[in-house]
Scaffold this active site. Structure first.
Site, short mmCIF file in Angstrom:
data_model
loop_
_atom_site.label_atom_id
_atom_site.label_comp_id
_atom_site.label_asym_id
_atom_site.label_seq_id
_atom_site.Cartn_x
_atom_site.Cartn_y
_atom_site.Cartn_z
N ARG A 20 0.83 -1.21 0.00
CA ARG A 20 0.00 0.00 0.00
C ARG A 20 0.86 1.27 0.00
O ARG A 20 0.47 2.31 -0.48
CB ARG A 20 -0.95 0.01 1.20
CG ARG A 20 -1.88 1.19 1.14
CD ARG A 20 -2.97 1.35 2.21
NE ARG A 20 -3.08 0.34 3.22
CZ ARG A 20 -2.43 0.37 4.38
NH1 ARG A 20 -1.61 1.36 4.68
NH2 ARG A 20 -2.62 -0.58 5.26
N TYR A 67 -16.05 15.70 -16.26
CA TYR A 67 -16.55 14.32 -16.21
C TYR A 67 -17.54 14.21 -15.04
O TYR A 67 -17.30 14.74 -13.94
CB TYR A 67 -15.31 13.45 -15.96
CG TYR A 67 -15.52 11.98 -15.87
CD1 TYR A 67 -15.87 11.23 -16.98
CD2 TYR A 67 -15.31 11.32 -14.66
CE1 TYR A 67 -16.01 9.86 -16.90
CE2 TYR A 67 -15.45 9.94 -14.56
CZ TYR A 67 -15.80 9.22 -15.69
OH TYR A 67 -15.94 7.87 -15.60
N ASP A 110 -7.68 17.82 -15.52
CA ASP A 110 -7.97 16.44 -15.90
C ASP A 110 -7.63 16.32 -17.39
O ASP A 110 -8.31 16.88 -18.24
CB ASP A 110 -9.45 16.13 -15.63
CG ASP A 110 -9.83 14.68 -15.99
OD1 ASP A 110 -9.12 14.05 -16.80
OD2 ASP A 110 -10.86 14.21 -15.48
N LYS A 145 -7.99 4.61 -19.62
CA LYS A 145 -8.40 4.92 -20.99
C LYS A 145 -7.21 4.74 -21.93
O LYS A 145 -6.60 3.69 -21.91
CB LYS A 145 -8.98 6.34 -21.02
CG LYS A 145 -9.94 6.66 -19.86
CD LYS A 145 -11.24 5.89 -19.95
CE LYS A 145 -12.10 6.02 -18.69
NZ LYS A 145 -12.41 7.37 -18.28
C1 LIG Z 1 -12.75 7.91 -17.04
C2 LIG Z 1 -12.49 9.31 -16.64
C3 LIG Z 1 -12.19 9.66 -15.33
C4 LIG Z 1 -12.18 8.66 -14.20
O1 LIG Z 1 -11.22 7.67 -14.38
P1 LIG Z 1 -11.41 6.17 -13.79
O2 LIG Z 1 -10.11 5.54 -14.13
O3 LIG Z 1 -12.58 5.59 -14.49
O4 LIG Z 1 -11.66 6.33 -12.33
C5 LIG Z 1 -11.94 10.99 -15.03
N1 LIG Z 1 -11.99 11.92 -15.99
C6 LIG Z 1 -12.26 11.63 -17.27
C7 LIG Z 1 -12.29 12.72 -18.28
C8 LIG Z 1 -12.53 10.32 -17.64
O5 LIG Z 1 -12.84 10.04 -18.92
#
Ligand SMILES: *Cc1c(COP(=O)(O)O)cnc(C)c1O
Length: 392
Positions: A56, A109, A181, A206
């Site tokens: 962790r 998001y 982000d 992603k």
């Molecule tokens: C998918 C996504 C997230 C969150 O990511 P996870 O890995 O699913 O927790 C945050 N911001 C954007 C723009 C995303 O597409």
């Protein structure tokens, strides 16, 4: 010493000595590491000595991946979290305290909006939602308690492009930090720290991993934004698993290639869709008609990302026909897969909004969001044409 199976089986044996270095990354699944003596344990646990002791608190596969991401972003610090949301939560929990205020882009998001407006309110953190395309409105939303401004480089599903340098300047003028982000762009298209951002969060789930088999997030940024990050990650348990880190590091080896191919195909797909009578509009920063095309070109160095959205004539009914007919494009409400996928914002990412709220964001039943993969532009345009033929 007994050599019965009962005693041999549970024994943890050291690996055979290696006289050569493995070329592919090793995977360290161990949840705990052996200490030589109490002094070493003390030094490791206090942070006086570098090394691993409990998963962790850190592990080699996480550090290997973090270092690669740190270099990709030109960041001073980087950490791997268990998801993109864990990375965003780490940023918020590290930088904010009760009484603080956050300026939040309306175009974030959905789950991130929930974190910053719903969950943080329970910790006594207030917020103002703004259209961050409007720099004057964003500046006006900041108060003397504002500690954080949060935007997305390229937003979902409208593909707005944030003016990162402008937003960083106005955040810094108020003594606040800019958290970006960067999931839709990724570091090949955009490195927000170079434009003045303090922290970058990305969902590695992603396109960074790119193979649809991992849940992970990245937080990276400036050293002066970092003091509480590691303690927050360890105390809330927000780190990522070694196997996921190993997979994502492997995915990253082809990131630049995948990204350039997907960006080229996305531009071709956007241009193709723009010529179709059954398409009412196409949203892609690479099209000259996009309101922030020049800004996107400057910030992205000629790459505009793999995400685009378009609206078919005929609303939700036509979109449903398209989705059934476009057999080569799976309806997967995520993004950044190896192959081209689509989503329908009205029924997925934006279903929690009221019809009026969706209308204000320009999201109708006919809107389809495309995450362009690494197939050839010809394949993708043919797959889109197959869907459009059914829209009538
Ligand atoms: C998918 C996504 C997230 C969150 O990511 P996870 O890995 O699913 O927790 C945050 N911001 C954007 C723009 C995303 O597409």
């Amino acid at each position: 010493m007994s050599d019965s199976p009962d005693d041999l089986c549970p024994r943890s044996d050291p690996p055979p000595p290696l006289s050569t270095v493995p070329h592919a990354a090793a995977l360290y699944l161990s949840s705990v590491y052996r200490c030589t003596d109490p002094d070493q344990a003390d030094a490791l646990l206090s942070g006086a000595a570098a090394g691993y002791i409990y998963v962790r608190d850190g592990h080699p596969n996480g550090d290997l991946l973090a270092e690669k991401c740190r270099q990709l972003h030109g960041a001073e610090r980087a950490a791997i979290c268990g998801s993109g949301m864990a990375a965003l939560a780490t940023a918020a929990l590290s930088l904010l305290a009760p009484g603080d205020h956050v300026v939040v882009s309306r175009h974030l998001y959905g789950r991130c909006l929930q974190l910053l407006t719903g969950e943080l309110a329970r910790w006594g953190v207030t917020h103002t939602l703004v259209d961050t395309n409007d720099l004057a409105a964003t500046a006006a939303a900041a108060t003397e308690r504002t500690r954080l401004v949060v935007v997305e480089t390229i937003s979902n599903p409208s593909l707005h492009v944030a003016d990162l340098a402008g937003l960083a300047a106005l955040a810094h003028a108020r003594g606040a930090r800019l958290l970006v982000d960067n999931t839709f762009a990724g570091p090949v298209v955009s490195r927000p720290l170079e434009h003045g951002a303090d922290l970058v969060a990305e969902s590695l789930t992603k396109s960074m991993n790119g193979h649809s088999d991992v849940l992970l997030g990245l937080l990276c940024g400036r050293d002066d934004a970092w003091p509480r990050v590691e303690n927050v990650m360890r105390s809330y348990g927000l780190g990522g698993h070694p196997f996921d880190c190993w997979l994502a590091a492997r995915g990253l080896q082809t990131l630049a290639l995948r990204c350039r191919q997907a960006c080229a195909s996305a531009l071709a797909a956007a241009q193709f869709l723009s010529t179709q009578r059954s398409v009412a509009r196409v949203l892609y920063p690479g099209l000259p008609a996009h309101p922030q095309h020049a800004l996107a070109n400057k910030q992205g160095g000629g790459l505009f990302g793999a995400m685009l959205a378009f609206e078919v004539v005929g609303g939700r009914e036509a979109a449903t026909k398209f989705i059934h007919a476009a057999e080569q494009i799976p309806f997967c409400p995520s993004l950044g897969e190896l192959n081209t996928t689509l989503s329908h914002p009205e029924s997925t990412s934006h279903r929690a909004l009221s019809a009026a709220e969706r209308a204000a964001l320009g999201i109708g039943g006919g809107m389809i969001r495309l995450s362009v993969g690494i197939e050839s532009p010809e394949h993708i345009c043919a797959a889109l044409a197959q869907g459009l033929a059914a829209c009538g």
